[in-house]
Design a protein around this motif. Structure first.
Motif, PDB file in Angstrom:
ATOM      1  N   ASN A  30      40.867  50.895-100.733  1.00 18.03           N
ATOM      2  CA  ASN A  30      42.305  50.351-101.259  1.00 18.03           C
ATOM      3  C   ASN A  30      42.614  48.840-101.368  1.00 18.03           C
ATOM      4  O   ASN A  30      43.235  48.400-101.961  1.00 18.03           O
ATOM      5  N   ASN A  31      42.448  48.596 -99.796  1.00 16.79           N
ATOM      6  CA  ASN A  31      41.882  46.632-100.326  1.00 16.79           C
ATOM      7  C   ASN A  31      40.758  46.401-100.834  1.00 16.79           C
ATOM      8  O   ASN A  31      40.464  44.740-100.349  1.00 16.79           O
ATOM      9  N   THR A  33      38.302  46.302-104.359  1.00 12.74           N
ATOM     10  CA  THR A  33      37.651  46.450-105.516  1.00 12.74           C
ATOM     11  C   THR A  33      36.539  47.164-105.195  1.00 12.74           C
ATOM     12  O   THR A  33      35.447  46.901-104.915  1.00 12.74           O
ATOM     13  N   ARG A  53      41.117  45.791-106.597  1.00 13.22           N
ATOM     14  CA  ARG A  53      41.880  46.642-105.435  1.00 13.22           C
ATOM     15  C   ARG A  53      43.508  46.592-105.337  1.00 13.22           C
ATOM     16  O   ARG A  53      44.074  45.855-106.179  1.00 13.22           O
ATOM     17  N   ASN A  54      43.708  47.119-104.980  1.00 16.03           N
ATOM     18  CA  ASN A  54      45.765  46.889-104.557  1.00 16.03           C
ATOM     19  C   ASN A  54      46.148  47.559-106.108  1.00 16.03           C
ATOM     20  O   ASN A  54      46.617  47.488-106.459  1.00 16.03           O
ATOM     21  N   SER A  55      45.225  47.866-107.158  1.00 15.44           N
ATOM     22  CA  SER A  55      46.293  48.398-108.547  1.00 15.44           C
ATOM     23  C   SER A  55      45.374  49.759-108.400  1.00 15.44           C
ATOM     24  O   SER A  55      44.571  50.339-108.326  1.00 15.44           O
ATOM     25  N   ASN A  74      42.841  57.946-100.682  1.00 14.43           N
ATOM     26  CA  ASN A  74      43.397  57.003 -99.623  1.00 14.43           C
ATOM     27  C   ASN A  74      42.715  57.120 -98.051  1.00 14.43           C
ATOM     28  O   ASN A  74      42.549  56.655 -97.930  1.00 14.43           O
ATOM     29  N   ASN A  77      39.710  57.363 -97.209  1.00 12.78           N
ATOM     30  CA  ASN A  77      38.807  56.543 -97.649  1.00 12.78           C
ATOM     31  C   ASN A  77      37.375  56.705 -98.283  1.00 12.78           C
ATOM     32  O   ASN A  77      36.537  56.233 -98.079  1.00 12.78           O
ATOM     33  N   THR A 100      35.163  42.289-102.476  1.00 13.54           N
ATOM     34  CA  THR A 100      36.523  41.917-101.726  1.00 13.54           C
ATOM     35  C   THR A 100      37.462  40.682-103.168  1.00 13.54           C
ATOM     36  O   THR A 100      38.687  40.496-103.094  1.00 13.54           O
ATOM     37  N   TYR A 102      39.294  39.949-106.087  1.00 15.41           N
ATOM     38  CA  TYR A 102      40.620  40.219-106.835  1.00 15.41           C
ATOM     39  C   TYR A 102      40.258  40.368-108.830  1.00 15.41           C
ATOM     40  O   TYR A 102      40.966  40.873-109.405  1.00 15.41           O
TER      41      TYR A 102
END
Length: 124
Positions: A30-31, A33, A53-55, A74, A77, A100, A102
């Protein structure tokens, strides 16, 4: 150490379905992309779809829109790629990838982590 391990590829008839899995270790999915690429024989590797990531924001290649979908578990994983209404031109090695960034880049040089690939073959 970061590892991405794909599974679920195989041989399927046109119109059929498959679900590919990508189990990630060393990172929390989740952290980052995450996405899927594919490489057909004699062709360059191409972007299929990904999730930022995170979306929940997803981008799709036009060739797979309305047929393929991406999801994440999640707790496990694990990243999934659901392939529906498969066509012979979907035949390729499918790669799971992580970044990594965004942003969701379609070009592979922006991706940091790769799996080993899993073969999907669609017959007539």
């Amino acid at each position: 150490q970061v590892q991405l391990v794909e599974s679920g590829g195989g041989l399927v008839q046109a119109g059929g379905s498959l679900r590919l899995s990508c189990t990630v270790s060393g990172l929390i999915i989740n952290n980052i992309t995450v996405g899927w690429f594919r490489q057909a024989p004699g062709k360059e590797r191409e972007f299929v779809l990904g999730i930022i990531r995170n979306s929940g924001l997803v981008d799709y290649a036009d060739s797979v829109r309305d047929r393929f979908s991406i999801s994440r578990d999640n707790a496990q994983n694990t990243l999934y790629l659901q392939l529906n209404n498969l066509k012979p031109e979907d035949t390729a090695v499918y790669y799971c990838a992580g970044a990594t960034s965004y942003l969701l880049w379609r070009s592979e040089q922006h991706w940091n982590y790769w799996g080993q690939g899993t073969q999907v073959t669609v017959s007539l």
